[in-house]
Design a protein around this motif. Structure first.
Motif, PDB file in Angstrom:
ATOM      1  N   THR A 165     -17.336   0.640 -13.574  1.00  0.00           N
ATOM      2  CA  THR A 165     -15.759   0.302 -13.598  1.00  0.00           C
ATOM      3  C   THR A 165     -14.655   1.553 -13.793  1.00  0.00           C
ATOM      4  O   THR A 165     -14.957   2.316 -14.421  1.00  0.00           O
ATOM      5  CB  THR A 165     -15.193  -0.812 -14.157  1.00  0.00           C
ATOM      6  OG1 THR A 165     -15.020  -0.583 -15.421  1.00  0.00           O
ATOM      7  CG2 THR A 165     -16.180  -1.983 -14.018  1.00  0.00           C
ATOM      8  N   ASP A 166     -13.533   1.448 -13.068  1.00  0.00           N
ATOM      9  CA  ASP A 166     -12.691   2.436 -13.409  1.00  0.00           C
ATOM     10  C   ASP A 166     -11.456   1.749 -12.617  1.00  0.00           C
ATOM     11  O   ASP A 166     -11.454   1.268 -11.632  1.00  0.00           O
ATOM     12  CB  ASP A 166     -12.864   3.563 -12.765  1.00  0.00           C
ATOM     13  CG  ASP A 166     -11.992   4.771 -13.526  1.00  0.00           C
ATOM     14  OD1 ASP A 166     -12.721   5.568 -14.639  1.00  0.00           O
ATOM     15  OD2 ASP A 166     -10.959   4.813 -13.494  1.00  0.00           O
ATOM     16  N   ILE A 167     -10.211   2.109 -13.233  1.00  0.00           N
ATOM     17  CA  ILE A 167      -8.935   1.656 -12.683  1.00  0.00           C
ATOM     18  C   ILE A 167      -8.753   2.669 -11.364  1.00  0.00           C
ATOM     19  O   ILE A 167      -7.587   2.561 -10.794  1.00  0.00           O
ATOM     20  CB  ILE A 167      -7.771   1.472 -13.635  1.00  0.00           C
ATOM     21  CG1 ILE A 167      -7.638   2.462 -14.708  1.00  0.00           C
ATOM     22  CG2 ILE A 167      -7.939  -0.016 -14.006  1.00  0.00           C
ATOM     23  CD1 ILE A 167      -6.288   2.480 -15.221  1.00  0.00           C
ATOM     24  N   CYS A 193     -11.600  -1.865 -11.206  1.00  0.00           N
ATOM     25  CA  CYS A 193     -10.837  -3.043 -11.978  1.00  0.00           C
ATOM     26  C   CYS A 193     -10.607  -2.475 -13.313  1.00  0.00           C
ATOM     27  O   CYS A 193     -11.018  -1.548 -13.732  1.00  0.00           O
ATOM     28  CB  CYS A 193     -11.870  -4.217 -12.015  1.00  0.00           C
ATOM     29  SG  CYS A 193     -13.126  -4.059 -12.954  1.00  0.00           S
ATOM     30  N   ASN A 194      -9.755  -3.416 -13.961  1.00  0.00           N
ATOM     31  CA  ASN A 194      -9.503  -3.186 -15.338  1.00  0.00           C
ATOM     32  C   ASN A 194     -10.497  -3.590 -16.252  1.00  0.00           C
ATOM     33  O   ASN A 194     -11.094  -4.731 -15.923  1.00  0.00           O
ATOM     34  CB  ASN A 194      -8.241  -4.063 -15.856  1.00  0.00           C
ATOM     35  CG  ASN A 194      -7.803  -3.985 -17.318  1.00  0.00           C
ATOM     36  OD1 ASN A 194      -7.618  -2.957 -17.922  1.00  0.00           O
ATOM     37  ND2 ASN A 194      -8.007  -5.211 -17.899  1.00  0.00           N
ATOM     38  N   LEU A 195     -11.023  -2.678 -17.115  1.00  0.00           N
ATOM     39  CA  LEU A 195     -12.087  -2.694 -18.065  1.00  0.00           C
ATOM     40  C   LEU A 195     -13.238  -3.517 -17.325  1.00  0.00           C
ATOM     41  O   LEU A 195     -13.798  -2.958 -16.225  1.00  0.00           O
ATOM     42  CB  LEU A 195     -11.640  -3.600 -19.232  1.00  0.00           C
ATOM     43  CG  LEU A 195     -10.678  -2.846 -19.931  1.00  0.00           C
ATOM     44  CD1 LEU A 195     -10.205  -3.751 -21.278  1.00  0.00           C
ATOM     45  CD2 LEU A 195     -11.353  -1.628 -20.414  1.00  0.00           C
ATOM     46  N   LEU A 196     -13.796  -4.686 -17.501  1.00  0.00           N
ATOM     47  CA  LEU A 196     -14.917  -5.494 -16.861  1.00  0.00           C
ATOM     48  C   LEU A 196     -14.127  -6.787 -16.318  1.00  0.00           C
ATOM     49  O   LEU A 196     -15.216  -7.798 -15.978  1.00  0.00           O
ATOM     50  CB  LEU A 196     -15.966  -5.795 -17.698  1.00  0.00           C
ATOM     51  CG  LEU A 196     -16.793  -4.631 -18.279  1.00  0.00           C
ATOM     52  CD1 LEU A 196     -17.607  -4.936 -19.435  1.00  0.00           C
ATOM     53  CD2 LEU A 196     -17.735  -4.051 -17.029  1.00  0.00           C
ATOM     54  N   SER A 217     -19.126   2.917 -22.958  1.00  0.00           N
ATOM     55  CA  SER A 217     -17.587   3.384 -22.294  1.00  0.00           C
ATOM     56  C   SER A 217     -17.307   4.462 -23.413  1.00  0.00           C
ATOM     57  O   SER A 217     -17.607   4.391 -24.512  1.00  0.00           O
ATOM     58  CB  SER A 217     -16.866   2.053 -22.733  1.00  0.00           C
ATOM     59  OG  SER A 217     -15.541   2.476 -22.202  1.00  0.00           O
ATOM     60  N   ASN A 218     -16.719   5.564 -22.790  1.00  0.00           N
ATOM     61  CA  ASN A 218     -15.799   6.374 -23.391  1.00  0.00           C
ATOM     62  C   ASN A 218     -14.383   6.141 -22.967  1.00  0.00           C
ATOM     63  O   ASN A 218     -14.144   6.587 -21.531  1.00  0.00           O
ATOM     64  CB  ASN A 218     -16.304   7.765 -22.755  1.00  0.00           C
ATOM     65  CG  ASN A 218     -15.360   8.796 -23.379  1.00  0.00           C
ATOM     66  OD1 ASN A 218     -14.516   8.532 -24.209  1.00  0.00           O
ATOM     67  ND2 ASN A 218     -15.654  10.046 -22.775  1.00  0.00           N
ATOM     68  N   PRO A 219     -13.747   5.040 -23.356  1.00  0.00           N
ATOM     69  CA  PRO A 219     -12.417   4.686 -22.904  1.00  0.00           C
ATOM     70  C   PRO A 219     -11.367   5.803 -23.449  1.00  0.00           C
ATOM     71  O   PRO A 219     -11.627   6.540 -23.991  1.00  0.00           O
ATOM     72  CB  PRO A 219     -12.031   3.543 -23.883  1.00  0.00           C
ATOM     73  CG  PRO A 219     -12.864   3.681 -24.816  1.00  0.00           C
ATOM     74  CD  PRO A 219     -14.171   4.466 -24.695  1.00  0.00           C
TER      75      PRO A 219
END
Ligand SMILES: C[S@@+](CC[C@H](N)C(=O)[O-])C[C@H]1O[C@@H](n2cnc3c(N)ncnc32)[C@H](O)[C@@H]1O
Length: 314
Positions: A165-167, A193-196, A217-219
């Motif tokens: 995912t990615d915004i 999308c946002n997060l999951l 994740s590497n947020p």
């Protein structure tokens, strides 16, 4: 001709590889460019379309005017703060070559610890042939950017399916290209999308629906208040949505950990890269009955870099 592509008198006299490299290093050092010699080498390889061996085996080779122009234009852009990877268009991660654009974070060597910890926690050695490595595992990579984590995992686990995912739609486009480049796109689902959220919403959250074996994740984890302390190549050239997690920088971890608790299988693994000030905050978030075997892993510089935990069976 843009000003940065004009070459100086000194540079125009740099007619062979050795002197061009010397002038480029001097120029970059004058502008306080980090790792000036390495940048000068990488840009020369890029400008000439050759490898390092050719540079050092034929330092006397003459450069024609077009090659000099190309090279010193790249050097001038690097000296003005443009990251080397934006000029060459690629970066290596986990031994794989990734296309990189200003739409994504440039993959960092420290993020390779996320892959190392994921392999360890899943009981697999890199490149080793264990049955687990070939199992039909299901992973997620949250905030995939260039796709480096997902693609590295897909290479290590040849039968795994991965949702990323990615915004950022532009980041997902690039992640798709990188997955295709490494022949793993058919095992990856790309979701904007946002997060999951999207993945989460498409499932009920009963115990049976917890289907993932691993979430990595590497947020974004830099605080907005730290913006002024960042090197200019980062602050002015990398996407802010990839860098900043909010005012403190730790804001993404709580919702990510909450979603991971819903979506991981009992016994499933969560692996997250940490910002320099987030270890304590994240450890506290993982001190709940939903998580066991919480571990913090240091990078080679001794900085706590990765948090990992196992979803409790209950
Ligand atoms: C630190 S970068 C990591 C990129 C890549 N995984 C890597 O390790 O190089 C964070 C990524 O998360 C994305 N992102 C930021 N906020 C997000 C959110 N709320 N939900 C999903 N992705 C997000 C950014 O667009 C960026 O691509």
């Amino acid at each position: 001709m843009p000003p940065e592509s004009r070459i100086t008198n000194h540079e125009s006299r740099a007619t062979d590889i050795r002197s061009a490299l010397g002038h480029a290093i001097a120029h970059l050092e004058l502008e306080h460019t980090p790792s000036a010699a390495l940048a000068a080498e990488l840009l020369l390889m890029h400008a000439l379309g050759c490898d390092r061996t050719r540079i050092y085996s034929h330092p006397e080779q003459e450069l024609d005017a077009a090659a000099r122009e190309r090279y010193f234009s790249l050097v001038a852009q690097r000296a003005s703060g443009v990251p080397t990877q934006h000029l060459t268009g690629h970066q290596e991660f986990w031994g794989l070559e990734f296309e990189v654009t200003p739409d994504v974070l440039i993959p960092r060597p420290e993020t390779e610890h996320v892959i190392e910890v994921a392999l360890q926690r899943l009981g697999v050695e890199s490149g080793g042939a264990t049955p687990r490595r070939n199992a039909n595992l299901r992973f997620a990579d949250v905030g995939t950017g260039s796709g480096c984590i997902a693609v590295a995992l897909a290479k290590e686990f040849p039968a795994a399916r991965i949702v990323v995912t990615d915004i950022s739609a532009a980041a997902l486009d690039l992640a798709r290209r990188n997955a295709a480049r490494h022949d793993v796109a058919d095992r990856i689902d790309f979701i904007e999308c946002n997060l999951l959220d999207e993945f989460h919403d498409s499932r009920t959250t009963t115990p049976e629906s917890r289907a993932l074996d691993l979430i990595a994740s590497n947020p974004p984890y830099i605080g907005l208040h730290e913006s002024a302390t960042l090197p200019r190549e980062v602050r002015d050239h990398e996407p802010h949505m990839a860098l900043f997690g909010g005012e403190t920088g730790t804001e993404m971890y709580a919702p990510l950990i909450a979603q991971a608790a819903m979506l991981l299988k009992p016994g499933g693994i969560l692996v997250m890269e940490l910002g320099h000030n987030s270890a304590e905050h994240v450890s506290r978030l993982l001190t709940t009955p939903e998580w066991t075997d919480v571990a913090l892993t240091n990078d080679l510089a001794g900085i706590t870099r990765v948090a990992s935990a196992r979803r409790s069976v209950s």
